[in-house]
Design an enzyme around this catalytic site. Structure first.
Site, PDB file in Angstrom:
ATOM      1  N   ARG A  74     -10.353 -11.382   2.127  1.00 21.12           N
ATOM      2  CA  ARG A  74     -11.220 -12.444   1.607  1.00 21.12           C
ATOM      3  C   ARG A  74     -10.534 -13.808   1.683  1.00 21.12           C
ATOM      4  NH1 ARG A  74     -11.651  -9.263  -3.969  1.00 21.12           N
ATOM      5  NH2 ARG A  74     -11.415  -7.582  -2.460  1.00 21.12           N
ATOM      6  N   LYS A 119       0.844  -1.201   0.000  1.00 20.25           N
ATOM      7  CA  LYS A 119       0.000   0.000   0.000  1.00 20.25           C
ATOM      8  C   LYS A 119       0.878   1.248   0.000  1.00 20.25           C
ATOM      9  CE  LYS A 119      -3.889  -1.743   2.762  1.00 20.25           C
ATOM     10  NZ  LYS A 119      -4.940  -1.584   1.743  1.00 20.25           N
TER      11      LYS A 119
END
Ligand code: BES
Ligand code: MN
Ligand code: ZN
Length: 510
Positions: A353, A279
């Site tokens: 996920r 990120k």
């Protein structure tokens, strides 16, 4: 820790450092709400004049402090705005009376303004047990501060002792219920605020064992060796780049007379750097909050046990630290997940996920009536719904609306979102059963939901709550919500369990 008790005595005679009252806006100016009349009398009927002089109108959450100059034992009175007065009294019907979230926020804003004060009495409207509970809960949540890492300084401590003024039938139990919820939310906020250097997966698991054990939960921890042996490829893959290995924690509560079982699965990324799909810095510094879902699941299980709800509840904390390193998973790696399906990892930053599908697959073995996962899953949730409204998706329309309604009753923003079938195609992988990322960014909150749904066996009722925004308040405090960790969704999960218990703790309610 702030304490709360209930007292049916008169607002103007109570010995306290501050008296909190509610005030409505009216066309004629500010008017005291029920509970605030005594203060007006003690001030010779001049409360409206004082408030107007101070520029106070009674708008929701507006707060002003007034010196009482000996007119009552409390040296300070605090007026907090409640907006327009409700149309009808609560006894006229369950839909009448105060909006409970208005009361929670007002109590929170007032108590927050009193940091540095030893005690406060809340003379807000509390004519029913539900209103008294709302006042107590808002007050307790507003009294939160995270001071563990401050050394001295001039920061004022939160109000230590709250007294809710109410003579309503059942108010005692209602306030105790509020205190149990507030304790759970406080713990979740602390977990979210704790820096990742002090909260890694194994440490979180230890806290779950200690605190959960004390509350009577049975806690089982799978370490990295077990996770690998048992085939939890998603959790192992995400956690393998960190020197702090992953954990899967199962916390379970059962009641001998329960007829239903709920399962909650929480995303517990103790820090999300993005992994090799790193990120940018500006999106990274608050990724200690990426375990907010697991926090909410654990907090909810604690409260469910302490309340002794007549339901079976199981929670899964999917804990990993998502880091880049020589041992980290790579984009294009394929994981063998607990469900038996394979997943191609196209982007290591879509890690939530990956841990959730292992948790969901394990939860189906418990054969619950419903599985709800809660996760700080996508930035797209914040784009779509903003900071305060979680997105709710499900494989069952009635379940989705049930959760949206229950969250709304707790004052936790949530909104139903679709799982459009056409988005499934974007998750096709060239090599595995499915990819963890669709090539385009549009609709990526929904695509994440569709990815998760692929791992829910047919016939299992499942809902997914994306709480990326609500878990962490990057802005200023408001109502009972502090800066930083919010504890969002904890109370909603407890309320879901209460719903499945038959709405309450009393035997006749089932
Ligand atoms: N933890 C983030 C999502 C997030 C973003 C939570 C902002 C709270 C605030 C998640 O793991 C993530 O990185 N999601 C990516 C997914 C993308 C790579 C498909 C995102 O939303 O950008
Ligand atoms: Mn990520
Ligand atoms: Zn994440």
């Amino acid at each position: 820790m702030t304490t709360v008790r209930i007292n049916a005595s008169d607002a103007v005679s109570i010995e306290t450092s501050a008296l909190i009252i509610g005030v409505h806006t009216t066309p004629e100016g500010p008017r005291p709400a029920p509970g605030g009349e005594g203060l007006d009398q003690a001030l010779d009927g001049r409360l409206a004049e004082i408030l107007t002089t101070m520029g106070f109108t009674g708008k929701a959450e507006e707060v002003v402090k007034i010196p009482t100059l000996g007119a009552l034992p409390a040296p300070v009175a605090v007026a907090v705005g409640l907006g327009d007065a409700p149309q009808a009294a609560p006894q006229d019907g369950p839909e009448d009376g105060y909006d409970l979230e208005t009361l929670r926020r007002a109590a929170g804003a007032a108590v927050r303004s009193l940091a540095g004060t030893a005690s406060a009495a809340l003379a807000l409207p509390a004519r029913t047990a539900a209103e008294a509970e709302a006042v107590a809960l808002g007050g307790l949540l507003g009294a939160y501060d995270f001071t563990r890492y401050r050394t001295g300084g001039d920061r004022k401590p939160p109000v230590g002792e709250l007294t809710v003024l109410s003579g309503a039938a059942g108010a005692e139990e209602a306030v105790a219920h509020a205190a149990t919820l507030a304790d759970a939310v406080t713990l979740v906020r602390d977990l979210v605020n704790t820096p990742p250097s002090d909260l890694w997966p194994a440490r979180f698991a230890e806290i779950a064992q200690e605190t959960g054990g004390e509350a009577g939960l049975s806690v089982e921890v799978l370490d990295e060796v077990r996770l690998k042996e048992d085939g939890y490829g998603g959790i192992v893959g995400v956690g393998q780049g960190s020197v702090n290995p992953p954990r899967l924690v199962r916390v379970a509560y059962s009641h001998p007379e329960a007829s239903r079982k709920v399962a909650f699965v929480g995303k517990g990324i103790t820090f999300d750097s993005g992994g090799l799909s790193l990120k940018p810095s500006a999106s990274m510094d608050w990724m200690k909050s990426d375990m907010g879902g697991a926090g909410a699941v654990f907090g909810a299980l604690l409260a469910i046990a302490r309340l002794g709800l007549r339901v079976n509840a199981v929670g899964y904390l999917c804990l990993a630290e998502n880091m880049p390193s020589g041992s980290a998973q790579r984009p294009s790696d394929v994981l063998h997940t607990y469900s038996g399906k394979t997943v191609e990892v196209l982007d290591t930053d879509a890690e939530g996920r990956l841990v959730l599908i292992d948790g969901i697959a394990r939860a189906t073995e418990d054969e619950p009536d419903v599985i709800i996962d809660v996760a700080t899953l996508t930035g797209a949730q914040i784009v779509a719904l903003g900071w305060r409204t979680a997105g709710v998706m499900a494989n069952d329309d009635a379940l989705r609306e049930e959760i949206v309604r229950i969250a709304g009753e707790q004052g936790e923003g949530a909104w139903g979102m679709p799982l459009p079938a056409e988005l499934r195609k974007g998750l096709d992988s060239a090599v595995a059963d499915i990819a963890n990322l669709q090539p385009e960014r549009w609709g990526s909150m929904l695509a994440a939901g569709i990815f998760l749904r692929e791992f829910v066996p047919a016939g299992v009722r499942w809902a997914h709550v994306d709480m990326a925004g609500p878990a962490f308040n990057k802005g200023e405090p408001h109502g009972y919500t502090p800066k930083g960790g919010t504890g969002a969704l904890t109370r909603t999960l407890v309320a879901v369990a209460e719903h499945y218990a038959g709405n309450g703790t009393s035997p006749q309610a089932v």
